[in-house]
Enzyme design. Structure first.
Site, PDB file in Angstrom:
ATOM      1  N   GLU A 235       0.856  -1.196   0.000  1.00  0.00           N
ATOM      2  CA  GLU A 235       0.000   0.000   0.000  1.00  0.00           C
ATOM      3  C   GLU A 235       0.887   1.241   0.000  1.00  0.00           C
ATOM      4  O   GLU A 235       0.651   2.184  -0.730  1.00  0.00           O
ATOM      5  CB  GLU A 235      -0.930   0.003   1.218  1.00  0.00           C
ATOM      6  CG  GLU A 235      -1.820   1.248   1.252  1.00  0.00           C
ATOM      7  CD  GLU A 235      -2.866   1.260   2.346  1.00  0.00           C
ATOM      8  OE1 GLU A 235      -3.225   0.198   2.864  1.00  0.00           O
ATOM      9  OE2 GLU A 235      -3.349   2.363   2.675  1.00  0.00           O
TER      10      GLU A 235
ATOM     11  N   GLU B  63     -10.386  -8.277   4.155  1.00  0.00           N
ATOM     12  CA  GLU B  63      -9.693  -8.323   5.442  1.00  0.00           C
ATOM     13  C   GLU B  63     -10.434  -9.041   6.572  1.00  0.00           C
ATOM     14  O   GLU B  63      -9.794  -9.709   7.389  1.00  0.00           O
ATOM     15  CB  GLU B  63      -9.361  -6.894   5.908  1.00  0.00           C
ATOM     16  CG  GLU B  63      -8.368  -6.177   5.027  1.00  0.00           C
ATOM     17  CD  GLU B  63      -8.357  -4.684   5.325  1.00  0.00           C
ATOM     18  OE1 GLU B  63      -9.317  -3.993   4.947  1.00  0.00           O
ATOM     19  OE2 GLU B  63      -7.402  -4.228   5.956  1.00  0.00           O
TER      20      GLU B  63
ATOM     21  N   ARG C  49      -7.350   2.730  13.258  1.00  0.00           N
ATOM     22  CA  ARG C  49      -8.235   1.581  13.089  1.00  0.00           C
ATOM     23  C   ARG C  49      -8.167   0.659  14.316  1.00  0.00           C
ATOM     24  O   ARG C  49      -9.143  -0.001  14.660  1.00  0.00           O
ATOM     25  CB  ARG C  49      -7.951   0.824  11.791  1.00  0.00           C
ATOM     26  CG  ARG C  49      -9.089  -0.108  11.411  1.00  0.00           C
ATOM     27  CD  ARG C  49      -8.855  -0.807  10.079  1.00  0.00           C
ATOM     28  NE  ARG C  49      -9.353  -0.100   8.920  1.00  0.00           N
ATOM     29  CZ  ARG C  49     -10.621  -0.148   8.500  1.00  0.00           C
ATOM     30  NH1 ARG C  49     -11.515  -0.875   9.142  1.00  0.00           N
ATOM     31  NH2 ARG C  49     -10.993   0.524   7.426  1.00  0.00           N
TER      32      ARG C  49
HETATM   33  N1  MTE Z   1      -5.994 -11.635  -1.289  1.00  0.00           N
HETATM   34  C1  MTE Z   1      -4.927 -12.008  -2.028  1.00  0.00           C
HETATM   35  N2  MTE Z   1      -4.986 -13.173  -2.698  1.00  0.00           N
HETATM   36  N3  MTE Z   1      -3.805 -11.238  -2.094  1.00  0.00           N
HETATM   37  C2  MTE Z   1      -3.704 -10.061  -1.395  1.00  0.00           C
HETATM   38  O1  MTE Z   1      -2.680  -9.382  -1.475  1.00  0.00           O
HETATM   39  N4  MTE Z   1      -4.815  -8.478   0.135  1.00  0.00           N
HETATM   40  C3  MTE Z   1      -5.817  -8.334   1.182  1.00  0.00           C
HETATM   41  C4  MTE Z   1      -7.179  -8.812   0.694  1.00  0.00           C
HETATM   42  N5  MTE Z   1      -7.070 -10.109   0.100  1.00  0.00           N
HETATM   43  C5  MTE Z   1      -4.821  -9.646  -0.605  1.00  0.00           C
HETATM   44  C6  MTE Z   1      -5.964 -10.477  -0.604  1.00  0.00           C
HETATM   45  C7  MTE Z   1      -5.956  -6.966   1.658  1.00  0.00           C
HETATM   46  S1  MTE Z   1      -4.879  -6.398   2.820  1.00  0.00           S
HETATM   47  C8  MTE Z   1      -6.945  -6.141   1.214  1.00  0.00           C
HETATM   48  S2  MTE Z   1      -7.139  -4.577   1.831  1.00  0.00           S
HETATM   49  C9  MTE Z   1      -7.894  -6.575   0.177  1.00  0.00           C
HETATM   50  O2  MTE Z   1      -7.639  -7.889  -0.284  1.00  0.00           O
HETATM   51  C10 MTE Z   1      -7.809  -5.600  -0.992  1.00  0.00           C
HETATM   52  O3  MTE Z   1      -8.613  -5.951  -2.041  1.00  0.00           O
HETATM   53  P1  MTE Z   1     -10.188  -5.607  -2.095  1.00  0.00           P
HETATM   54  O4  MTE Z   1     -10.357  -4.231  -1.586  1.00  0.00           O
HETATM   55  O5  MTE Z   1     -10.498  -5.748  -3.526  1.00  0.00           O
HETATM   56  O6  MTE Z   1     -10.852  -6.629  -1.226  1.00  0.00           O
HETATM   57  N1  HPA Z   2      -7.488   0.740   5.714  1.00  0.00           N
HETATM   58  C1  HPA Z   2      -6.517   0.349   4.888  1.00  0.00           C
HETATM   59  N2  HPA Z   2      -5.669   1.160   4.344  1.00  0.00           N
HETATM   60  C2  HPA Z   2      -5.765   2.447   4.637  1.00  0.00           C
HETATM   61  C3  HPA Z   2      -6.749   2.923   5.494  1.00  0.00           C
HETATM   62  C4  HPA Z   2      -7.661   2.025   6.059  1.00  0.00           C
HETATM   63  O1  HPA Z   2      -8.566   2.371   6.826  1.00  0.00           O
HETATM   64  N3  HPA Z   2      -6.574   4.244   5.607  1.00  0.00           N
HETATM   65  C5  HPA Z   2      -5.504   4.540   4.838  1.00  0.00           C
HETATM   66  N4  HPA Z   2      -5.015   3.471   4.247  1.00  0.00           N
HETATM   67 MO1  MOS Z   3      -5.195  -3.910   3.073  1.00  0.00          MO
HETATM   68  S1  MOS Z   3      -4.070  -3.895   4.805  1.00  0.00           S
HETATM   69  O1  MOS Z   3      -6.068  -2.474   3.550  1.00  0.00           O
HETATM   70  O2  MOS Z   3      -4.025  -3.369   1.959  1.00  0.00           O
END
Ligand code: MTE
Ligand code: HPA
Ligand code: MOS
Length: 748
Positions: free
Chosen positions: A226, A704, A304
């Site tokens: 990120e 998450e 958070r």
């Molecule tokens: N799933 C896979 N296979 N690989 C990843 O890197 N990242 C996770 C989750 N699932 C991740 C994953 C995290 S930290 C987040 S915030 C979300 O996927 C981001 O994707 P989304 O917002 O589309 O769910």
């Molecule tokens: N979640 C994940 N990533 C972020 C957030 C959050 O709430 N705020 C800023 N980056």
């Molecule tokens: Mo997920 S820790 O919000 O990239």
């Protein structure tokens, strides 16, 4: 719809950063990092390294053309260390050469003289010395001070939880190529292309419009990309700017593990008060977040932690306080759950402490205090459409928890070497970036005049299936086949000013924008058909135009040709911003989350009381998906999140020594769950609910939340240990590695 990447992944045809065809003359870059955790740099001698075969240049802070600063939230992080280093692994210089091998050889020839300074690795010690990243924050509800008097039982304690290595399969990397007029294209394995673009502009001292960031997909991010994909992209961009050559970096696993930040370790003090019916009357918690040596995303992660300090429970009187403590470790960063898991772990620890002292099952306290509609959380959000009790009760019934409990108790009565433990883990996770400003997204859709469609959003595919979900939105809105649609790479020239794909909000935010773009296009297309079928209701179904529900002879392709010849715009760009959310930091009150996700899991573990090892027999889950738009992908997210959470709570142990040196610096010393250590059975039941208007197609965010089911693993093991060694006081300090389990089994 099956995951659109499935075939290419299996065949090895998917393109990751290191698969990009390299241009002739591409140079390779290797970061050179500090070998001490805190010191003044007295001198550096690059002479021998510069003379090494194949070395083109070695860049330092002095070569930075703009600002040597990459701090995202707070400008406290230099790209290259200047006079001081603040953690082992901090980058001092960038070695650029004709091969990575040459760079590695040259690195050994660089001589740095340090004047070492005191090293702090413990967050409480940092806090005691006033070393904080930002001022502390406090969430407050009700009045704990007067509430303690009303409590029949009060318990205090401490809990500690370690960090976690992201271990994305694809390590950090970036590849910069020069374009015309000093502009640069950078392929970056990042969750946040705009963050990379912004920092490249800042460090190179050029406008953002000269920088194009392109991201095809990541081999995993999990939050680790990120913010922390940025420095590597900035470094290769800087080398590209100075040398006018393509420059690439794909990090070695051990460099990546050493130099990048991880999930934040936390230490916490808690005090919990209950009435005689086990209602939680008051809860006070102080979190000490180990932020590492610079802010990175720590202030947001800390926020958070506060938001999730009471997990899925209603507590009328709360004080939750948090310190972001500055230590001499690599700056810690986002990791699936973003501080939420650490917040939840503490209240679970508090409940377990209370239950053990009262001689009852923690589940009695958990169940009694689950949030219901209309409950106010410590930050002022009033919960609606709450599914906490629903998931709990469905879980107990569907999986026959009573029978499981009886079976486990009977097992423990008749076995001495093996003991089983059970734990129940409810979750409640808020969806939206906690920073309201970040909750918006854009999508760009072109329909070419042959009827094929190309789609760009700000969302990054990292294995979570985002692109498949985006494809579903397009095919369902237009009612066309998937082979007509291509989901393009995430690119800052096509979709600008994006938030990172994070906070589990990627599908909601980008999906809603995409839905708007497609709907706008569809309306225009329908208007074209309307000219031939006046006063009739026009629809597109299965690539055919229908008028008053009767199939016409106009195909999708014919409709597009008509639109094009009539000079109708076949491109659309839409913007979506989450409505309803707001937050006032001065009051620490508001409505920061679009909605919450709920679920309950039951964990059964068997501990080998001779060896201290454990096996997870089963994890049974009832999860609130709303109306899952892709059950296969969503179940995959549950399984992956759960296992990652179990890993964090059990096997994965990050070890730094007191001099800030990472000892668990490779896969031989850092154990992640493998096929043998995952639960033998994972059952996932979908709670059928209405879903939520603000979730894409009422399909709730799933990225998450399931990680937090993993917390149950810790307490299941503890219960097994307690079955073997009942009358000792056990500290709460995750992960519960077999080594720690063994010590606890025989603790006196
Ligand atoms: N799933 C896979 N296979 N690989 C990843 O890197 N990242 C996770 C989750 N699932 C991740 C994953 C995290 S930290 C987040 S915030 C979300 O996927 C981001 O994707 P989304 O917002 O589309 O769910
Ligand atoms: N979640 C994940 N990533 C972020 C957030 C959050 O709430 N705020 C800023 N980056
Ligand atoms: Mo997920 S820790 O919000 O990239």
């Amino acid at each position: 719809m099956i995951n659109i990447d499935a075939h290419n992944h299996v065949k090895g045809k998917s393109i990751y950063l290191d698969d990009i065809q390299e241009l002739n003359g591409t140079l390779y870059a290797l970061p050179f990092d500090s070998t001490v955790a805190h010191a003044k740099i007295k001198s550096i001698d690059f002479a021998a390294a510069l003379n090494h075969k194949g070395i083109v240049s070695i860049l330092t802070a002095k070569d930075v053309t703009g600002s040597n600063q990459i701090g995202g939230i707070i400008p406290d992080e230099p790209l290259f260390a200047e006079d001081e280093v603040h953690f082992r692994g901090q980058v001092i210089a960038l070695i650029v050469g004709t091969s990575e091998h040459h760079c590695r050889q040259a690195a050994k020839l660089i001589k740095v003289e340090y004047e070492e300074l005191p090293v702090i690795v413990d967050p409480r010690e940092a806090q005691a010395q006033g070393k904080l990243i930002v001022p502390p924050r406090q969430f407050k509800l009700g009045d704990t001070e007067s509430a303690w008097a009303k409590c029949d039982h009060i318990f205090e304690g401490r809990s500690d939880v370690n960090g976690q290595e992201h271990l994305y399969i694809e390590t950090q990397g970036a590849y910069a190529r020069p374009k015309e007029d000093e502009s640069i294209i950078i392929s970056s394995s990042t969750q946040g292309p705009t963050a990379v673009q912004r920092m490249v502009a800042q460090v190179l001292g050029i406008p953002m419009h000269k920088i194009e960031i392109d991201t095809v997909r990541l081999g995993g991010g999990f939050g680790g990309k990120e913010d922390q994909a940025t420095p590597w992209a900035v470094m290769v961009a800087l080398a590209c700017q100075i040398l006018h050559k393509p420059v690439k970096m794909a990090m070695h696993r051990m460099d990546d593990m050493r130099m990048t930040g991880k999930r934040h370790p936390y230490s916490a003090d808690f005090k919990i008060g209950l009435d005689k019916n086990y209602k939680i009357i008051a809860y006070e918690v102080t979190h000490y977040q180990n932020a590492g040596a610079a802010a990175d995303l720590s202030p947001a992660v800390m926020e958070r932690t506060l938001f999730h300090s009471t997990n899925a429970y209603f507590v009328p009187n709360v004080i939750a306080k948090a310190y972001s403590c500055k230590t001499n470790l690599p700056p810690n960063t986002a990791f699936r759950g973003f501080g939420g898991p650490q917040g939840k772990f503490v209240i679970e620890a508090a409940i377990v402490k209370a239950a053990e002292s009262l001689g009852i099952s923690p589940s009695v306290i958990q169940k009694t205090n689950l949030v219901v509609d209309g409950d106010e959380l410590s930050y002022g959000q009033i919960l609606q459409q709450v599914e906490a009790t629903n998931t709990w009760e469905t879980c107990m019934k569907s999986y026959d928890y009573e029978a499981q409990k009886n079976r486990v108790e009977a097992f423990n009565k008749t076995n001495t070497r093996f003991k089983k433990g059970l734990a129940i883990q409810p979750i409640c996770f808020g969806i939206s970036f906690t920073n309201t400003m970040m909750n918006h997204a854009r999508a760009l859709v072109h329909i070419y005049h042959d009827g094929s469609v190309v789609v760009s959003t700000g969302g990054v595919e990292m294995g979570q299936g985002l692109n498949t979900k985006m494809l579903q939105i397009v095919t369902e809105t237009f009612s066309i086949n998937a082979n007509k649609v291509r989901i393009e790479s995430t690119n800052t020239l096509r979709v600008a000013n994006t938030s990172p794909t994070a906070a589990s909000a990627g599908a909601d935010l980008n999906g809603k924008a995409l839905q708007m773009a497609c709907n706008n296009l569809l309306e225009r297309l329908k208007a074209v058909a309307q000219k031939e079928y006046t006063d009739q209701i026009i629809e597109v179904k299965d690539e055919m135009v229908y008028a008053n529900e009767i199939k016409t002879d106009i195909t999708w392709n014919a409709l597009i040709t008509r639109a094009f010849t009539q000079r109708v715009a076949l491109s659309e760009n839409a913007h979506y911003a989450t409505p309803t959310i707001h937050y006032d930091k001065t009051k620490e009150k508001g409505h920061p989350f679009a909605y919450h996700v709920y679920g309950t899991s039951i964990h059964e573990v068997t501990v080998d009381c001779l060896k201290g090892t454990y096996d997870f027999d089963s994890v049974n889950i009832v999860h609130d998906f709303g109306k899952s738009m892709n059950p296969t992908i969503d179940n995959g997210q549950i399984e992956g999140g759960l296992v990652q959470g179990i890993g964090w709570m059990t096997l994965e142990e990050i070890v730094f020594n007191d001099q800030g040196r990472l000892l668990s610096n490779a896969l031989s010393t850092y154990k992640v769950p493998d096929i043998y250590s995952v639960p033998k059975q994972i059952n996932i039941q979908h709670l059928e609910t209405e879903g939520h208007e603000l979730a894409i197609k009422k399909s709730k965010a799933v990225g998450e939340p399931p990680l937090m089911y993993g917390i149950g693993a810790y307490f299941a093991i503890r219960n097994a240990v307690k079955a073997f060694n009942p009358n000792v006081d056990l500290i709460i300090n995750a992960p519960y590695t077999p080594e720690k389990v063994l010590m606890d089994l025989y603790k006196k």
